[in-house]
Enzyme design. Structure first.
Site, PDB file in Angstrom:
ATOM      1  CD  GLN A   9      -2.993   0.463   2.337  1.00  0.00           C
ATOM      2  OE1 GLN A   9      -3.093  -0.615   2.643  1.00  0.00           O
ATOM      3  NE2 GLN A   9      -3.885   1.074   2.625  1.00  0.00           N
ATOM      4  CB  SER A  87       2.896  -4.884   3.850  1.00  0.00           C
ATOM      5  OG  SER A  87       1.600  -4.818   4.456  1.00  0.00           O
ATOM      6  CG  LEU A  88      -1.221  -5.335  -0.885  1.00  0.00           C
ATOM      7  CD1 LEU A  88      -2.416  -6.327  -0.801  1.00  0.00           C
ATOM      8  CD2 LEU A  88      -1.677  -3.946  -1.436  1.00  0.00           C
ATOM      9  CG  HIS A 194       2.529  -4.779   9.457  1.00  0.00           C
ATOM     10  ND1 HIS A 194       2.239  -6.061   8.851  1.00  0.00           N
ATOM     11  CD2 HIS A 194       2.299  -3.921   8.186  1.00  0.00           C
ATOM     12  CE1 HIS A 194       2.164  -6.078   7.688  1.00  0.00           C
ATOM     13  NE2 HIS A 194       2.115  -4.873   7.214  1.00  0.00           N
ATOM     14  CD  GLN A 243       1.858  -9.470   5.704  1.00  0.00           C
ATOM     15  OE1 GLN A 243       0.538  -8.979   5.846  1.00  0.00           O
ATOM     16  NE2 GLN A 243       2.271  -9.697   4.694  1.00  0.00           N
TER      17      GLN A 243
END
Length: 290
Positions: A9, A87-88, A194, A243
Site C-alpha cells: 500500500q 506487506s500487502l 503491523h 503478518q
C-alpha cells in the site's frame, strides 16, 4: 538468480494498469474478471480515480495487488527463482509463485482490506517513519512508552516505520528526535498496520486464509514475519496470518535473498519504492522494473 518483489500500500497512482489493460488481451481479461469478483469496477478507479479515491484501503489494496500480479502473469518468460512482497505485496508474491490462484488471492486481499478498515475504526491509530536511527534505538524508545507503539516496517538501514495509538506515536516522534533521529514523520495512513491493534483484522483474516486452497509453490517465498524462505504450505499460511500484527522484516528478507544467491531484483507493480529500498540494503545487486 532472479528475485521478484511486489510493493504494498502506498505505491498506487491514478492511471495505474491502464496501459497494460489497453495493450494486452490477457491482462484485460484478468482486470475484467477482477471487476466481477469484487462486484464493482475497480478498473475505473485505478485508471481515472482521484488520489483520495485510490487512498481508501478497500480500493488501494486490491488495486496494487491487481497491477502487480497481472503485470507478472502477462510478462513473457516470467520465471522467478524466489519472491517476496512488502506487506500487502506478500499476497501478490504468493500468486506469482502459484501458491494461490488469481481469484483466491484477490478475494483474500479484499477481505484483508475490509478487515483492516474495520480494525482502524475500532482503534483510531497511525504510523510514523523514523529516519537516521539504528533499529535497536527505535525498538528501545518504543518499549519505553506506556502506550501501544511498535516497530512495524524494517524498510532499509536507517529507515524504520513505527505503528501504534495516536498518542503513542505522538510521544514516540518526540522521543525519537531527542534520541537523534534525522526525521520522525507521521504518515497519512488510516491505522496502525503491523501492530497489536490489528488483532481484530488478524482474527477475521485467519478464518478466510484457513478456508482457502494453497498449492505447493514453484519457488520459495521470503515471508515478512521471519524473513525466511518457505515452500511449505502450512508454514506459509501460518506466517501469512501472523503478518497483520507482526513487523515487516524487509531489510532482513532482502539480505537473506542475496545470501541465498539473488543477483537481480525485479519489481512488479506500481512505482519504484522497493527498488530504492533494495539498493540501500544491497548496493551490489541489479534492480529494475518488469
Amino acid at each position: 538468480m532472479k528475485a521478484y518483489v511486489f510493493p504494498g500500500q502506498g505505491a498506487q497512482f491514478s492511471g495505474m494498469g491502464k496501459e497494460l489493460y489497453e495493450s494486452n488481451p490477457k491482462a484485460k481479461e484478468l482486470f475484467d474478471k477482477a471487476n466481477q469478483i469484487l462486484g464493482f469496477n475497480i478498473t475505473d478507479i485505478m485508471f481515472e480515480g482521484t488520489a483520495d479515491e485510490l487512498k481508501q484501503t478497500k480500493v488501494t489494496q486490491p488495486a496494487v495487488f491487481l497491477h502487480s500480479v497481472i503485470l507478472a502473469l502477462t510478462t513473457e518468460g516470467f520465471k522467478p527463482d524466489m519472491v517476496a512482497g512488502h506487506s500487502l505485496g506478500e499476497f501478490s508474491a504468493l500468486v506469482s509463485n502459484q501458491t494461490l490462484n488469481f481469484e483466491d488471492g484477490l478475494k483474500l486481499v479484499y477481505q484483508r482490506a475490509l478487515a483492516m478498515q474495520k480494525a482502524c475504526e475500532i482503534n483510531p491509530s497511525t504510523m510514523a517513519a523514523i529516519l537516521g536511527l539504528d533499529d535497536k534505538v527505535v525498538e528501545d524508545v518504543c518499549s519505553s512508552i506506556d502506550e501501544v507503539v511498535v516497530a512495524a516496517n524494517y524498510n532499509c538501514p536507517g529507515q524504520l516505520v513505527i505503528s501504534g495509538s495516536n498518542k503513542g506515536i505522538e510521544i514516540a516522534c518526540e522521543k525519537m528526535k531527542e534520541a537523534g533521529a534525522k526525521r520522525a514523520l507521521p504518515l497519512p495512513v488510516g491505522g496502525a498496520f503491523h501492530s497489536p491493534l490489528m488483532e481484530p483484522a488478524r482474527t477475521e483474516l485467519a478464518s478466510a486464509i484457513e478456508n482457502t486452497a494453497f498449492n505447493k509453490p514453484i519457488c520459495p517465498v521470503y515471508q515478512n514475519v521471519n524473513a525466511q524462505p518457505s515452500s511449505d504450505v502450512d508454514e506459509i499460511k501460518k506466517n501469512l496470518i501472523s503478518q497483520l500484527t507482526a513487523p515487516v522484516r524487509w531489510t532482513q528478507s532482502v539480505q537473506n535473498m542475496v545470501n541465498d544467491g539473488a543477483t537481480e531484483f525485479i519489481e512488479s507493480g506500481p512505482g519504484k519504492v522497493l527498488q530504492g529500498l533494495v539498493k540501500k540494503i544491497a548496493p551490489e545487486v541489479e534492480v529494475r522494473s518488469i
